[in-house]
Design an enzyme around this catalytic site. Structure first.
Site, mmCIF file in Angstrom:
data_model
loop_
_atom_site.group_PDB
_atom_site.id
_atom_site.type_symbol
_atom_site.label_atom_id
_atom_site.label_comp_id
_atom_site.label_asym_id
_atom_site.label_seq_id
_atom_site.Cartn_x
_atom_site.Cartn_y
_atom_site.Cartn_z
ATOM 1 N N ASP A 93 0.812 -1.205 0.000
ATOM 2 C CA ASP A 93 0.000 0.000 0.000
ATOM 3 C C ASP A 93 0.853 1.265 0.000
ATOM 4 O O ASP A 93 0.456 2.289 -0.559
ATOM 5 C CB ASP A 93 -0.935 -0.001 1.210
ATOM 6 C CG ASP A 93 -2.099 -0.970 1.041
ATOM 7 O OD1 ASP A 93 -2.326 -1.427 -0.099
ATOM 8 O OD2 ASP A 93 -2.781 -1.263 2.040
ATOM 9 N N GLY A 94 2.041 1.208 0.623
ATOM 10 C CA GLY A 94 2.909 2.379 0.635
ATOM 11 C C GLY A 94 3.345 2.783 -0.765
ATOM 12 O O GLY A 94 3.370 3.974 -1.101
ATOM 13 N N MET B 228 -7.912 3.239 11.690
ATOM 14 C CA MET B 228 -8.464 2.023 12.282
ATOM 15 C C MET B 228 -7.671 1.614 13.513
ATOM 16 O O MET B 228 -8.245 1.199 14.526
ATOM 17 C CB MET B 228 -8.478 0.896 11.250
ATOM 18 C CG MET B 228 -9.091 -0.410 11.753
ATOM 19 S SD MET B 228 -9.285 -1.656 10.450
ATOM 20 C CE MET B 228 -7.571 -2.036 10.079
ATOM 21 N N SER B 229 -6.356 1.733 13.450
ATOM 22 C CA SER B 229 -5.514 1.382 14.598
ATOM 23 C C SER B 229 -5.812 2.274 15.797
ATOM 24 O O SER B 229 -5.655 1.860 16.948
ATOM 25 C CB SER B 229 -4.033 1.499 14.232
ATOM 26 O OG SER B 229 -3.686 0.601 13.204
ATOM 27 N N GLN C 240 4.199 9.473 4.704
ATOM 28 C CA GLN C 240 5.389 9.425 3.851
ATOM 29 C C GLN C 240 6.083 10.761 3.691
ATOM 30 O O GLN C 240 7.282 10.813 3.437
ATOM 31 C CB GLN C 240 4.996 8.880 2.462
ATOM 32 C CG GLN C 240 4.490 7.451 2.501
ATOM 33 C CD GLN C 240 4.129 6.921 1.122
ATOM 34 O OE1 GLN C 240 3.783 7.684 0.227
ATOM 35 N NE2 GLN C 240 4.186 5.613 0.958
#
Length: 303
Positions: free
Chosen positions: A83-84, A202-203, A256
């Protein structure tokens, strides 16, 4: 710049973007380039990808170019990685409206939904126009200091304002459409798109939002007052965060790109005028992906 329906349904020029320093990705990218060439497709290799992976496998046969040229000429970009890698490509190509296809070479892969072993089989469906289009929103952000814009960026997942490396909490004011909402003392605040709701948000206890939902999530990080709960606001809202007190405040774009902030800085966010178009293979289901990635279908362990 809008891609024609025909160029998406039957792409003739495809750019490949890969995660760096990976033998597996280098080999997958080489195989994919050869396969597409055999199908009569013009293949571009993103320049930094070529510079890194070209040390591992021979990519000299293919045209190497930067993201600007990919945006101008490619019908589709295929991203090999996690995903990154997809987040970076999305921000770089959003203004060009280049559709993205994700081949998962990472771990979770919420956005890269083609397994490496299925890569070449799925290419037939892509080239024959059987992939499904799905548009995702992005956030546009600007940082204002002393009334002047000092930086701007986009984010597909989230924009996070936090306390930085110093242990003390950050304090800031939140405004929505010019209305004061609350004063927050916490470790920070996540401003999340629906796509980013399965990431940092979410985390931190935020809700999962379907990626086509028109909303923006605001999720406090370890708030001092437990009454500061996650909320969802309309995607046409203008959001402003004003730093009131902090020792080492920072703003992060998709985790990022990072910028140091100062007291009294403002971070202004809104829905970007650009969208990202993801192309999914036939049979793709967002909920099936969640069941797989989050192990929702597993039975509880026990006697």
């Amino acid at each position: 710049m809008n891609r024609s329906f025909a160029s998406i349904r039957s792409p003739r020029t495809i750019a490949l973007v890969g995660k760096y320093h990976s033998l597996e990705i280098a080999e997958s990218l080489r195989r994919l380039a050869e396969y597409l060439h055999e199908r009569g497709v013009s293949v571009f290799i993103e320049r930094e990808t070529s510079e890194h992976i070209g040390r591992i496998v021979d990519l000299s046969r293919w045209v190497t170019c930067g993201f600007n040229d990919i945006g101008a000429h490619a019908d589709v970009a295929i991203v090999l990685g996690g995903d990154g890698t997809m987040l970076n490509a999305a921000r770089r190509l959003a203004r060009y409206c280049v559709p993205l296809v994700g081949v998962n070479q990472g771990r979770l892969g919420f956005m890269t939904d083609i397994a490496r072993d299925d890569m070449l089989t799925c290419m037939d469906d892509l080239l024959d126009g059987r992939f499904i289009q799905e548009n995702r929103m992005l956030l546009a952000a600007e940082v204002v200091r002393g009334g002047k814009e000092i930086a701007s960026n986009m984010a597909l997942n989230d924009v996070v304002v936090d306390k930085g490396a110093i242990g003390r909490m950050i304090e800031f004011e939140l405004f929505i459409d010019g209305e004061f909402i609350y004063n927050l003392r916490s470790d920070g605040l996540i401003v999340s798109t629906p796509t980013g709701s399965t990431a940092y948000s979410m985390s931190a206890g935020g809700p999962i939002m379907h990626p086509t939902l028109g909303g923006i999530g605001l999720v406090p990080l370890c708030p001092h007052a437990l009454t500061n709960r996650p909320i969802i606001v309309p995607d046409n809202a203008d959001i402003e965060l004003r730093v009131v007190n902090a020792d080492d405040p920072r703003v992060h774009f998709d985790g990022q790109v990072t910028l140091d902030l100062a007291r009294d800085d403002c971070v202004r966010l809104r829905r970007s005028e650009h969208k990202i178009c993801f192309l999914h293979p036939p049979g793709y289901s967002y909920f099936a992906m969640l069941r797989q990635k989050l192990h929702w279908s597993e039975r509880p362990k026990g006697p």
